[in-house]
Write a protein that holds these residues in place. Structure first.
Motif, PDB file in Angstrom:
ATOM      1  N   ARG A   1       0.849  -1.192   0.000  1.00  9.77           N
ATOM      2  CA  ARG A   1       0.000   0.000   0.000  1.00  9.77           C
ATOM      3  C   ARG A   1       0.892   1.252   0.000  1.00  9.77           C
ATOM      4  NH1 ARG A   1      -4.568   0.700   4.657  1.00  9.77           N
ATOM      5  NH2 ARG A   1      -5.484  -1.059   3.564  1.00  9.77           N
ATOM      6  N   CYS A   2       0.631   2.141  -0.939  1.00  9.69           N
ATOM      7  CA  CYS A   2       1.454   3.353  -1.038  1.00  9.69           C
ATOM      8  C   CYS A   2       1.233   4.260   0.174  1.00  9.69           C
ATOM      9  CB  CYS A   2       1.085   4.117  -2.308  1.00  9.69           C
ATOM     10  SG  CYS A   2       2.031   5.632  -2.536  1.00  9.69           S
ATOM     11  N   PRO A   3       2.302   4.766   0.753  1.00  3.60           N
ATOM     12  CA  PRO A   3       2.146   5.624   1.939  1.00  3.60           C
ATOM     13  C   PRO A   3       1.596   7.024   1.629  1.00  3.60           C
ATOM     14  CG  PRO A   3       4.453   5.437   1.358  1.00  3.60           C
ATOM     15  CD  PRO A   3       3.717   4.516   0.445  1.00  3.60           C
ATOM     16  N   HIS A   4       1.431   7.324   0.312  1.00  2.00           N
ATOM     17  CA  HIS A   4       0.859   8.626  -0.024  1.00  2.00           C
ATOM     18  C   HIS A   4      -0.650   8.602   0.226  1.00  2.00           C
ATOM     19  CE1 HIS A   4      -0.318  11.806  -3.210  1.00  2.00           C
ATOM     20  NE2 HIS A   4      -0.048  12.399  -2.053  1.00  2.00           N
ATOM     21  N   LEU A   5      -1.411   7.919  -0.665  1.00  4.96           N
ATOM     22  CA  LEU A   5      -2.864   7.857  -0.487  1.00  4.96           C
ATOM     23  C   LEU A   5      -3.388   6.432  -0.472  1.00  4.96           C
ATOM     24  CD1 LEU A   5      -4.042  10.879  -2.704  1.00  4.96           C
ATOM     25  CD2 LEU A   5      -3.766  10.794  -0.218  1.00  4.96           C
ATOM     26  N   GLY A   6      -2.500   5.474  -0.376  1.00  6.27           N
ATOM     27  CA  GLY A   6      -2.936   4.097  -0.184  1.00  6.27           C
ATOM     28  C   GLY A   6      -3.161   3.291  -1.452  1.00  6.27           C
ATOM     29  N   CYS A   7      -2.735   3.787  -2.607  1.00  4.82           N
ATOM     30  CA  CYS A   7      -2.896   2.992  -3.836  1.00  4.82           C
ATOM     31  C   CYS A   7      -2.005   1.752  -3.783  1.00  4.82           C
ATOM     32  CB  CYS A   7      -2.510   3.833  -5.059  1.00  4.82           C
ATOM     33  SG  CYS A   7      -3.709   5.119  -5.436  1.00  4.82           S
ATOM     34  N   ALA A   8      -2.347   0.785  -4.625  1.00  5.24           N
ATOM     35  CA  ALA A   8      -1.550  -0.446  -4.685  1.00  5.24           C
ATOM     36  C   ALA A   8      -0.297  -0.192  -5.513  1.00  5.24           C
ATOM     37  CB  ALA A   8      -2.377  -1.554  -5.295  1.00  5.24           C
TER      38      ALA A   8
ATOM     39  N   CYS B   1      -0.814   5.878  -9.185  1.00  2.00           N
ATOM     40  CA  CYS B   1      -1.756   6.970  -8.891  1.00  2.00           C
ATOM     41  C   CYS B   1      -1.135   8.350  -9.102  1.00  2.00           C
ATOM     42  CB  CYS B   1      -2.273   6.826  -7.463  1.00  2.00           C
ATOM     43  SG  CYS B   1      -3.377   5.417  -7.279  1.00  2.00           S
ATOM     44  N   HIS B   2       0.104   8.507  -8.672  1.00  2.00           N
ATOM     45  CA  HIS B   2       0.761   9.817  -8.845  1.00  2.00           C
ATOM     46  C   HIS B   2       2.186   9.628  -9.362  1.00  2.00           C
ATOM     47  CE1 HIS B   2      -2.424  10.382  -5.741  1.00  2.00           C
ATOM     48  NE2 HIS B   2      -2.726  11.392  -6.532  1.00  2.00           N
ATOM     49  N   THR B   3       2.338   8.537 -10.139  1.00  2.00           N
ATOM     50  CA  THR B   3       3.621   8.216 -10.784  1.00  2.00           C
ATOM     51  C   THR B   3       4.815   8.396  -9.852  1.00  2.00           C
ATOM     52  OG1 THR B   3       3.764  10.446 -11.719  1.00  2.00           O
ATOM     53  CG2 THR B   3       2.785   8.750 -13.105  1.00  2.00           C
ATOM     54  N   SER B   4       4.736   7.739  -8.731  1.00  2.00           N
ATOM     55  CA  SER B   4       5.844   7.783  -7.780  1.00  2.00           C
ATOM     56  C   SER B   4       6.607   6.466  -7.821  1.00  2.00           C
ATOM     57  CB  SER B   4       5.324   8.019  -6.362  1.00  2.00           C
ATOM     58  OG  SER B   4       4.749   9.302  -6.256  1.00  2.00           O
ATOM     59  N   THR B   5       7.866   6.527  -7.489  1.00  2.00           N
ATOM     60  CA  THR B   5       8.673   5.311  -7.502  1.00  2.00           C
ATOM     61  C   THR B   5       9.433   5.167  -6.190  1.00  2.00           C
ATOM     62  OG1 THR B   5      10.520   6.470  -8.551  1.00  2.00           O
ATOM     63  CG2 THR B   5       8.962   5.350 -10.020  1.00  2.00           C
TER      64      THR B   5
ATOM     65  N   LYS C   1       9.255  13.282  -4.318  1.00  2.00           N
ATOM     66  CA  LYS C   1       8.763  13.961  -3.108  1.00  2.00           C
ATOM     67  C   LYS C   1       7.274  13.756  -2.835  1.00  2.00           C
ATOM     68  CE  LYS C   1      12.591  16.174  -1.986  1.00  2.00           C
ATOM     69  NZ  LYS C   1      13.325  15.812  -0.770  1.00  2.00           N
ATOM     70  N   ILE C   2       6.583  13.073  -3.723  1.00  2.00           N
ATOM     71  CA  ILE C   2       5.127  12.954  -3.511  1.00  2.00           C
ATOM     72  C   ILE C   2       4.775  12.084  -2.299  1.00  2.00           C
ATOM     73  CG2 ILE C   2       2.949  12.216  -4.550  1.00  2.00           C
ATOM     74  CD1 ILE C   2       4.103  13.004  -7.277  1.00  2.00           C
ATOM     75  N   PRO C   3       5.315  10.876  -2.205  1.00  2.00           N
ATOM     76  CA  PRO C   3       4.993  10.096  -1.001  1.00  2.00           C
ATOM     77  C   PRO C   3       5.636  10.750   0.234  1.00  2.00           C
ATOM     78  CG  PRO C   3       5.952   8.723  -2.738  1.00  2.00           C
ATOM     79  CD  PRO C   3       6.191  10.140  -3.122  1.00  2.00           C
TER      80      PRO C   3
HETATM   81  S1  FES Z   1      -1.024   7.206  -3.926  1.00  2.00           S
HETATM   82 FE1  FES Z   1       0.963   6.559  -4.415  1.00  2.00          FE
HETATM   83  S2  FES Z   1       1.931   8.388  -5.013  1.00  2.00           S
HETATM   84 FE2  FES Z   1      -0.073   8.996  -4.540  1.00  2.00          FE
END
Ligand code: FES
Length: 192
Positions: A118-125, A139-143, A153-155
């Protein structure tokens, strides 16, 4: 002068009052015992969900993963594994429910690292990209790097690592935990 009739003599033989007293004590004890059995059964019924050990759980918060150590190649690609466990609310148990997923990666002969997917930003897989050798959140093209370090810097933080143990030589046991999204710190949330 009349002699007392034997059947109307309430004095009884010597020792009769003592036997009567002991009989009353015994009857009271049996009464308490009989009353206690349903009470204890009722208490156990109400506490059952709280006392029951979750299936696949070692009782210490660790779950046995459906993957053996040998199935993970040393320094190979992370494997995404679903986490299935019994979910318990106040009075109900829901058997074998999917509660999340984790990436397992073997980094040494007897060492495995695990990340909550689970992504620590908004919880996407989060996914894993083999060609780039990094984790990717669509979700926000983070790696995130292979070691879970955030690469933009997004997450708000790195991927959430989880405790893993190897038991009985080949079994992989995981302490599954979800953490609050959007915060820079890993704050556990009750997920099960
Ligand atoms: S939910 Fe993963 S970067 Fe936003």
């Amino acid at each position: 002068m009349s002699l007392p009739h034997p059947e109307l003599n309430h004095d009884g033989p010597p020792g009769e009052p003592r036997r009567g007293f002991l009989t009353q004590i015994l009857a009271a004890g049996i009464g308490l015992l009989v009353g206690a059995v349903p009470a204890v059964s009722g208490l156990a019924f109400f506490l059952d969900p709280l006392l029951r050990t979750k299936k696949g759980s070692g009782g210490d918060g660790f779950l046995k993963m459906p993957v053996a150590l040998d199935a993970l190649e040393i320094n190979g690609e992370p494997q995404l594994v679903k986490v299935i466990m019994d979910k318990v609310d106040a009075w109900n148990t829901y058997l074998q429910q999917p509660v999340g997923a984790v990436f397992l990666r073997r980094t040494d002969k007897d060492k495995i690292v695990a990340f909550n997917s689970r992504c620590p930003h908004l919880g996407c897989a989060v996914d894993y990209k083999s060609a780039e050798k990094h984790y990717y959140c669509p979700c926000h093209t983070s790696t995130f790097a292979l070691d879970g370090t955030q690469q933009n810097k997004i997450p708000p933080r790195d991927l959430d690592s989880l405790d893993v143990e190897i038991r009985n030589g080949t079994e992989v046991w995981l302490k599954f935990q979800n953490f609050r999204a959007t915060t820079p710190d890993k704050i556990p949330v009750a997920s099960t």
